[in-house]
Design an enzyme around this catalytic site. Sequence first.
Site, short mmCIF file in Angstrom:
data_model
loop_
_atom_site.label_atom_id
_atom_site.label_comp_id
_atom_site.label_asym_id
_atom_site.label_seq_id
_atom_site.Cartn_x
_atom_site.Cartn_y
_atom_site.Cartn_z
CG ASP A 17 -1.56 -1.17 1.64
OD1 ASP A 17 -1.46 -2.16 0.91
OD2 ASP A 17 -2.23 -1.16 2.69
CG PHE A 76 0.10 -3.46 9.37
CD1 PHE A 76 1.32 -4.08 9.35
CD2 PHE A 76 -1.05 -4.27 9.30
CE1 PHE A 76 1.44 -5.48 9.26
CE2 PHE A 76 -0.95 -5.65 9.20
CZ PHE A 76 0.29 -6.26 9.18
NE ARG A 152 -5.56 -4.46 8.04
CZ ARG A 152 -6.05 -5.65 8.37
NH1 ARG A 152 -6.03 -6.06 9.62
NH2 ARG A 152 -6.58 -6.44 7.45
C1 FRU Z 1 -3.88 -3.61 2.69
C2 FRU Z 1 -3.27 -4.00 4.02
C3 FRU Z 1 -3.61 -3.01 5.11
C4 FRU Z 1 -2.50 -3.22 6.10
C5 FRU Z 1 -1.32 -3.48 5.19
C6 FRU Z 1 -0.33 -4.46 5.71
O1 FRU Z 1 -3.19 -4.14 1.61
O2 FRU Z 1 -3.65 -5.31 4.39
O3 FRU Z 1 -4.90 -3.16 5.65
O4 FRU Z 1 -2.30 -2.10 6.92
O5 FRU Z 1 -1.85 -3.95 3.97
O6 FRU Z 1 0.78 -4.56 4.87
#
Ligand code: FRU
Length: 446
Positions: A17, A76, A152
């Site tokens: 992301d 994250f 999150r």
């Molecule tokens: C989306 C996700 C988010 C998380 C991150 C972890 O792709 O799953 O929800 O914060 O990637 O890498």
Amino acid sequence: MWNDTLHMKAPGNWINDPNGFIYYRGEYHLFYQYFPYAPRWGTMHWGHAVSRDLVHWEHLGVALYPTKGYDQNGVFSGTALELDGKLCLYYSAVRYLRQDEEDIHIPPDDAYVTSQAMVISEDGRTFDNMGAKRQIIPVLGDESLGDAKDTRDPKVWKQDGLYYMILGSTFRKEQGKALFYRSRDGLHWEYVNQYSSPEFRTMLECPDLFRLGETYVLLGSPMGVTPPEIEYANHAMWGLADFDHPTCTLSLKGPLEYVDYGLDLYAPQTTLDREGRRVFIGWMRMPQAAADPGDGRGPWNGMMSLPRVVELRQGKLCFTPHPNVESLFRPVEGDWNQAIRQRPFRLKATLHAGEALDVCGYRIALEDGRIVTDRSQVFPHLPNHRTVAQTPALDGESCRLDVFVDDHLIEVFVDDGRYVVSHVVYGLKDRLEGPVEELFTLREDR
Ligand code: FRU
């Protein structure tokens, strides 16, 4: 360190992301989920790249990494906010409940807890991972509030002197929801409200709430949109919404729609550009690592879409290439066959019903009133991955295409961004057939 033009790619190894996308002190900052040790997902760091124009990116390496008990297994996704001239990065902090003795980078049984945390950077270039972190929302203890594991991806903004945060969450992985928190100083946060909808499917990831004129738009990545046995089950979507800041009351006005009708774009994020436009960047999921492009970064997996301007037209969200992308290309004079060997390149065409354009092995057709794309010639044969995609029905008997072709990504803007279809590709063949109107290559003299 590496530089990328047009599409920001992993600087080797793995990215997912976009995070902390912001225009700050005269530069665009784009952070991203980063596993710096192998071209696969693992303990998350935030990688960091900067740009003056959203199209030339300079990689700056790792910005955030695990240092605290609460984030020892991953930093994250999250967002950035300028506060008193400083750059605040808000993120989800992950701690595994057990350890896999053979691979410490993956949580056994997917068992972990998540809290929300932040880092304050004085200059947007240096990040004191030891001293400048603080945990701002502890692991949730009450499942009626939100899930201890799956809560999150904070998106933070300022409105009327107060700070607001939206988080993605779920009730027992059965029903996705969004949580709202508020703060007077950006540091101390209180829970205000929540909203759940079947449109959020089993879990909402990466929510982003913003206003275009008087209209609120919710962008998010619900999990479980399509059947789990086919890649991918999770998709980026948008919907129009009502939102009341004092009470943080959200409600969707209708069903969510796809942000991109290709199969790979996920977890996008938006920010305001220098001129105040709402600009969007999304992660392009790749099923296999790409080879080192020759600059020494090694095998890499994961890249970002073009920066796209988000606009509302007749109640529909449209995505057009950012104006800075325009100035990057010049029309091709002479040998088109030569030009398509250098990437990225761009072409424009008008398709009439029944016509197809073959771009280096990637087929774009206007069939039954829809754009249908087929990447089977330029994609590995993987049992669970789809190769054909289509848009909803278009209005007329013909449509305009604006196509951007890079080594591992083809983005098709249909009718000035009414729909976008983006796909990851491998091993493009040099072939171009069909009704091309204009061809452009990269302008070198910048
Ligand atoms: C989306 C996700 C988010 C998380 C991150 C972890 O792709 O799953 O929800 O914060 O990637 O890498």
